[in-house]
Motif scaffolding. Structure first.
Motif, PDB file in Angstrom:
ATOM      1  N   ASP A  27       0.827  -1.207   0.000  1.00 30.88           N
ATOM      2  CA  ASP A  27       0.000   0.000   0.000  1.00 30.88           C
ATOM      3  C   ASP A  27       0.863   1.260   0.000  1.00 30.88           C
ATOM      4  OD1 ASP A  27      -2.250  -1.558   0.088  1.00 30.88           O
ATOM      5  OD2 ASP A  27      -2.446  -1.450   2.275  1.00 30.88           O
ATOM      6  N   ASN A  28       2.013   1.181   0.644  1.00 35.91           N
ATOM      7  CA  ASN A  28       2.814   2.381   0.867  1.00 35.91           C
ATOM      8  C   ASN A  28       4.221   2.266   0.309  1.00 35.91           C
ATOM      9  OD1 ASN A  28       0.797   3.633   2.696  1.00 35.91           O
ATOM     10  ND2 ASN A  28       1.228   1.795   3.887  1.00 35.91           N
ATOM     11  N   ILE A  29       4.466   1.221  -0.449  1.00 38.68           N
ATOM     12  CA  ILE A  29       5.835   0.907  -0.808  1.00 38.68           C
ATOM     13  C   ILE A  29       5.896   0.170  -2.135  1.00 38.68           C
ATOM     14  CG2 ILE A  29       5.792  -1.292   0.409  1.00 38.68           C
ATOM     15  CD1 ILE A  29       8.634  -0.884   1.241  1.00 38.68           C
ATOM     16  N   TRP A  46      13.686  15.897 -16.009  1.00 40.05           N
ATOM     17  CA  TRP A  46      14.109  15.385 -14.711  1.00 40.05           C
ATOM     18  C   TRP A  46      13.075  14.384 -14.216  1.00 40.05           C
ATOM     19  CZ3 TRP A  46      18.699  17.191 -12.753  1.00 40.05           C
ATOM     20  CH2 TRP A  46      19.197  18.371 -13.299  1.00 40.05           C
ATOM     21  N   TYR A  47      13.532  13.453 -13.398  1.00 42.44           N
ATOM     22  CA  TYR A  47      12.582  12.688 -12.598  1.00 42.44           C
ATOM     23  C   TYR A  47      12.045  13.600 -11.500  1.00 42.44           C
ATOM     24  CZ  TYR A  47      14.285   8.193 -14.460  1.00 42.44           C
ATOM     25  OH  TYR A  47      14.628   7.131 -15.255  1.00 42.44           O
ATOM     26  N   ASP A  48      10.742  13.686 -11.393  1.00 38.52           N
ATOM     27  CA  ASP A  48      10.098  14.491 -10.352  1.00 38.52           C
ATOM     28  C   ASP A  48       9.018  13.608  -9.751  1.00 38.52           C
ATOM     29  OD1 ASP A  48       8.819  16.287  -8.725  1.00 38.52           O
ATOM     30  OD2 ASP A  48       8.358  17.729 -10.311  1.00 38.52           O
ATOM     31  N   GLN A  49       9.369  12.913  -8.668  1.00 37.05           N
ATOM     32  CA  GLN A  49       8.528  11.824  -8.155  1.00 37.05           C
ATOM     33  C   GLN A  49       7.690  12.256  -6.960  1.00 37.05           C
ATOM     34  OE1 GLN A  49      11.648   8.280  -9.474  1.00 37.05           O
ATOM     35  NE2 GLN A  49      11.700   9.024  -7.377  1.00 37.05           N
ATOM     36  N   ALA A  50       6.466  11.781  -6.921  1.00 41.02           N
ATOM     37  CA  ALA A  50       5.548  12.130  -5.838  1.00 41.02           C
ATOM     38  C   ALA A  50       5.894  11.406  -4.539  1.00 41.02           C
ATOM     39  CB  ALA A  50       4.113  11.795  -6.251  1.00 41.02           C
ATOM     40  N   GLU A  51       6.692  10.355  -4.631  1.00 33.92           N
ATOM     41  CA  GLU A  51       7.049   9.594  -3.426  1.00 33.92           C
ATOM     42  C   GLU A  51       8.548   9.721  -3.155  1.00 33.92           C
ATOM     43  OE1 GLU A  51       5.477   5.630  -3.758  1.00 33.92           O
ATOM     44  OE2 GLU A  51       3.425   6.369  -3.782  1.00 33.92           O
ATOM     45  N   ALA A  84      10.675  13.200  -1.982  1.00 36.60           N
ATOM     46  CA  ALA A  84       9.696  13.440  -3.038  1.00 36.60           C
ATOM     47  C   ALA A  84       9.925  14.824  -3.650  1.00 36.60           C
ATOM     48  CB  ALA A  84       8.287  13.347  -2.460  1.00 36.60           C
ATOM     49  N   HIS A  85       9.771  14.891  -4.954  1.00 39.17           N
ATOM     50  CA  HIS A  85       9.872  16.138  -5.713  1.00 39.17           C
ATOM     51  C   HIS A  85      11.264  16.765  -5.712  1.00 39.17           C
ATOM     52  CE1 HIS A  85       5.697  15.903  -6.623  1.00 39.17           C
ATOM     53  NE2 HIS A  85       5.358  15.899  -5.350  1.00 39.17           N
ATOM     54  N   THR A  86      12.278  15.984  -5.330  1.00 37.62           N
ATOM     55  CA  THR A  86      13.657  16.431  -5.544  1.00 37.62           C
ATOM     56  C   THR A  86      14.044  15.984  -6.952  1.00 37.62           C
ATOM     57  OG1 THR A  86      14.187  16.181  -3.203  1.00 37.62           O
ATOM     58  CG2 THR A  86      16.048  16.233  -4.743  1.00 37.62           C
ATOM     59  N   LYS A  87      14.183  16.951  -7.838  1.00 41.57           N
ATOM     60  CA  LYS A  87      14.394  16.607  -9.251  1.00 41.57           C
ATOM     61  C   LYS A  87      15.800  16.054  -9.458  1.00 41.57           C
ATOM     62  CE  LYS A  87      11.019  19.907 -10.951  1.00 41.57           C
ATOM     63  NZ  LYS A  87      10.788  21.163 -11.684  1.00 41.57           N
ATOM     64  N   HIS A 105      10.561   2.821  -3.173  1.00 40.63           N
ATOM     65  CA  HIS A 105       9.707   4.007  -3.258  1.00 40.63           C
ATOM     66  C   HIS A 105       8.718   3.938  -2.103  1.00 40.63           C
ATOM     67  CE1 HIS A 105      11.071   4.733  -7.437  1.00 40.63           C
ATOM     68  NE2 HIS A 105      11.119   3.419  -7.500  1.00 40.63           N
ATOM     69  N   TYR A 106       8.569   5.038  -1.363  1.00 39.62           N
ATOM     70  CA  TYR A 106       7.687   4.983  -0.192  1.00 39.62           C
ATOM     71  C   TYR A 106       7.052   6.337   0.080  1.00 39.62           C
ATOM     72  CZ  TYR A 106      11.781   6.935   2.214  1.00 39.62           C
ATOM     73  OH  TYR A 106      12.840   7.733   2.581  1.00 39.62           O
ATOM     74  N   LYS A 107       5.899   6.270   0.760  1.00 36.52           N
ATOM     75  CA  LYS A 107       5.147   7.482   1.074  1.00 36.52           C
ATOM     76  C   LYS A 107       5.592   8.059   2.404  1.00 36.52           C
ATOM     77  CE  LYS A 107       1.090   5.941  -1.471  1.00 36.52           C
ATOM     78  NZ  LYS A 107      -0.274   5.421  -1.373  1.00 36.52           N
TER      79      LYS A 107
END
Lengths: 107, 107
Positions: A27-29, A46-51, A84-87, A105-107
């Motif tokens: 669920d979170n990973i 760039w990669y700009d990831q929400a997690e 998250a969101h570190t490009k 990848h995790y929330k």
């Protein structure tokens, strides 16, 4: 329930593209293995990831660049936590051998 | 925010006890490095964890036993997913060298 696998075996023969293998999805990973050989991110963007991402190089070598100009050279055993969101982008992986990454990848 | 480290360096000199190093702690996740050298779990009792665990041996070798009698021999690159409340214990790690584990605990 027990699931078993090998990170350094079952490497694909054709790695003309990077290979992403999902090892865990919860669920979170998400945990994945990535196999590169001379690949880098597309030149633009760039990669700009929400997690958040925790990523390690287990074999091989790579360079990751950040929007602030910083570039980090990763060798076997190097790990990074990328909020998250570190490009960021992968600017280089060694062309001589496979680079095996582990990404969480995790929330 | 970027945090950087090395899994295969900064090994403690004294590993008369297993060494646990927390690399990431989030709301739903904990990532840790474990360094063993000939250690195993206490002879009696089992690990019975409330969270799921994905664990890999990155260097060295180990054996994990489960309550159902199954025993798995892990070498460098082997990984296991152990669901919450699956009782298990480490029955052996190689005494000749350090065994470096990566463990991801998640909900």
């Amino acid at each position: 329930m027990i699931e078993f696998g090998k990170l350094f075996e079952t490497l694909p023969e054709d790695i003309s593209e990077e290979i992403f293998s999902e090892l865990v999805r919860g669920d979170n990973i998400k945990i994945e293995r990535i196999v590169s050989k001379g690949h880098s991110s597309p030149a633009s963007g760039w990669y700009d990831q929400a997690e958040h991402e925790w990523v390690a190089v287990l074999k091989g070598a790579a360079k990751i660049a950040f929007e602030n100009g910083e570039e980090i050279h990763l060798t076997a055993g190097s790990y990074l936590t990328i909020s998250a969101h570190t490009k960021h982008k992968v600017t280089w992986t060694t062309p001589d051998m496979e680079t095996i990454w582990l990404a969480v990848h995790y929330k």
